[in-house]
Enzyme design. Structure first.
Site, PDB file in Angstrom:
ATOM      1  N   GLY A  15       0.777  -1.240   0.000  1.00  0.00           N
ATOM      2  CA  GLY A  15       0.000   0.000   0.000  1.00  0.00           C
ATOM      3  C   GLY A  15       0.804   1.282   0.000  1.00  0.00           C
ATOM      4  O   GLY A  15       0.283   2.340   0.345  1.00  0.00           O
ATOM      5  N   ARG A  67     -15.133 -14.377 -10.236  1.00  0.00           N
ATOM      6  CA  ARG A  67     -14.560 -13.027 -10.390  1.00  0.00           C
ATOM      7  C   ARG A  67     -15.656 -11.941 -10.408  1.00  0.00           C
ATOM      8  O   ARG A  67     -15.588 -10.941  -9.712  1.00  0.00           O
ATOM      9  CB  ARG A  67     -13.736 -12.981 -11.679  1.00  0.00           C
ATOM     10  N   ARG A  93      -5.539  -8.275  -8.465  1.00  0.00           N
ATOM     11  CA  ARG A  93      -6.627  -9.127  -8.929  1.00  0.00           C
ATOM     12  C   ARG A  93      -7.156  -8.560 -10.233  1.00  0.00           C
ATOM     13  O   ARG A  93      -7.454  -7.360 -10.319  1.00  0.00           O
ATOM     14  CB  ARG A  93      -7.722  -9.136  -7.875  1.00  0.00           C
ATOM     15  N   ASN A 109      -4.418   2.892 -13.129  1.00  0.00           N
ATOM     16  CA  ASN A 109      -3.509   1.942 -12.488  1.00  0.00           C
ATOM     17  C   ASN A 109      -2.086   2.485 -12.597  1.00  0.00           C
ATOM     18  O   ASN A 109      -1.783   3.259 -13.503  1.00  0.00           O
ATOM     19  CB  ASN A 109      -3.585   0.584 -13.211  1.00  0.00           C
ATOM     20  N   HIS A 111       1.796   1.070 -13.045  1.00  0.00           N
ATOM     21  CA  HIS A 111       2.507  -0.154 -13.415  1.00  0.00           C
ATOM     22  C   HIS A 111       4.012   0.143 -13.442  1.00  0.00           C
ATOM     23  O   HIS A 111       4.430   1.169 -13.968  1.00  0.00           O
ATOM     24  CB  HIS A 111       2.041  -0.611 -14.805  1.00  0.00           C
ATOM     25  N   SER A 138       4.478   3.750 -15.195  1.00  0.00           N
ATOM     26  CA  SER A 138       3.436   4.358 -16.031  1.00  0.00           C
ATOM     27  C   SER A 138       2.116   4.388 -15.277  1.00  0.00           C
ATOM     28  O   SER A 138       1.757   3.408 -14.630  1.00  0.00           O
ATOM     29  CB  SER A 138       3.209   3.527 -17.312  1.00  0.00           C
ATOM     30  N   GLU A 145      -7.681  -5.126 -21.616  1.00  0.00           N
ATOM     31  CA  GLU A 145      -6.363  -5.701 -21.911  1.00  0.00           C
ATOM     32  C   GLU A 145      -5.410  -5.434 -20.738  1.00  0.00           C
ATOM     33  O   GLU A 145      -5.234  -4.273 -20.326  1.00  0.00           O
ATOM     34  CB  GLU A 145      -5.799  -5.055 -23.184  1.00  0.00           C
ATOM     35  N   ASP A 147      -2.745  -4.275 -18.466  1.00  0.00           N
ATOM     36  CA  ASP A 147      -1.734  -3.216 -18.562  1.00  0.00           C
ATOM     37  C   ASP A 147      -1.705  -2.593 -19.962  1.00  0.00           C
ATOM     38  O   ASP A 147      -0.658  -2.091 -20.402  1.00  0.00           O
ATOM     39  CB  ASP A 147      -0.336  -3.749 -18.191  1.00  0.00           C
ATOM     40  N   GLU A 176       7.270   6.311  -8.568  1.00  0.00           N
ATOM     41  CA  GLU A 176       5.826   6.024  -8.550  1.00  0.00           C
ATOM     42  C   GLU A 176       5.121   6.938  -7.558  1.00  0.00           C
ATOM     43  O   GLU A 176       4.038   7.473  -7.821  1.00  0.00           O
ATOM     44  CB  GLU A 176       5.566   4.563  -8.155  1.00  0.00           C
TER      45      GLU A 176
END
Ligand code: GRF
Length: 205
Positions: A15, A67, A93, A109, A111, A138, A145, A147, A176
């Protein structure tokens, strides 16, 4: 700023990006506020920090659940907290296509690679083995799709000689922590501006 964008941060582990998002938010006038921290792991280390921040938490194990069934529970929580934007921060997930459709254009997100290179896991090791000169991170939109959604911000670091994946990961993580808050702030500011009703000049008088 009035009308901050209501953000949920989803985590599965340490986290540290979630902490960076909240700390940066507390240091200045930002366009977002974190109203919920969600996790698919009630034992996630980052939840301790969420408690200290006093931000509402929803943490349920996904184990044994389809899911989409899990994602529908998550979705209900997000809607109950009037969330507008979701920031994934080490959320390990895969989201169901149904969930991504429901929140299209509203999920970000972070990455740890210079996308579109090195999607998936173990990014730093692969970049070093390939002899890359640069690595980085990024912030991107989440689509079906993995990432693969549009990149909205990147930070680059030069890979050093004899650098191990662990050393590189540590340096990239620092980037990040700077990149994600700024990217989220700009994203939310833009979103808020787009949602403001436009007033024609005759109406302004
Ligand atoms: C980060 O490296 C992030 O880029 C990736 O997962 C890691 C999460 O770290 N998606 P943390 O949980 O934010 O510390």
């Amino acid at each position: 700023m009035a009308d901050k964008v209501r953000v949920a941060v989803l985590i599965s582990g340490r986290g540290s990006n979630m902490v960076a998002l909240e700390e940066w938010n507390r240091r200045g006038e930002r366009s977002y506020e974190i109203v919920l921290i969600g996790s698919n792991d009630p034992e996630a280390r980052g939840l301790m920090a969420a408690k200290i921040f006093n931000i509402p938490i929803w943490a349920e194990s996904h184990k044994g659940m389809e899911r989409e069934t899990f994602d529908r529970l998550l979705d209900a929580q997000l809607k109950a907290h009037e969330v507008e934007v979701i920031a994934l921060a080490g959320y390990m997930r895969l989201l169901s296509p149904w969930f991504i459709g429901e929140w299209r254009g509203r999920i970000l997100n972070i990455h740890p690679s210079l996308l579109p290179d090195y999607k998936g896991l173990d990014t730093h090791r692969r970049a070093i083995l390939a002899g890359e000169l640069f690595a980085g991170c990024s912030v991107h939109m989440v689509t079906e799709e993995l990432d693969g959604g549009p990149v909205i911000a990147q930070a680059k670091v030069r890979i050093r000689e004899r650098e191990t994946p662990e050393m590189l990961a540590e340096r990239v993580l620092k980037e990040e922590h700077k990149l994600y808050p700024e990217a989220l702030d700009i994203f939310c500011r833009t979103l808020r501006d787009q949602l403001q009703p436009t007033i024609s000049s005759s109406e302004k008088k």
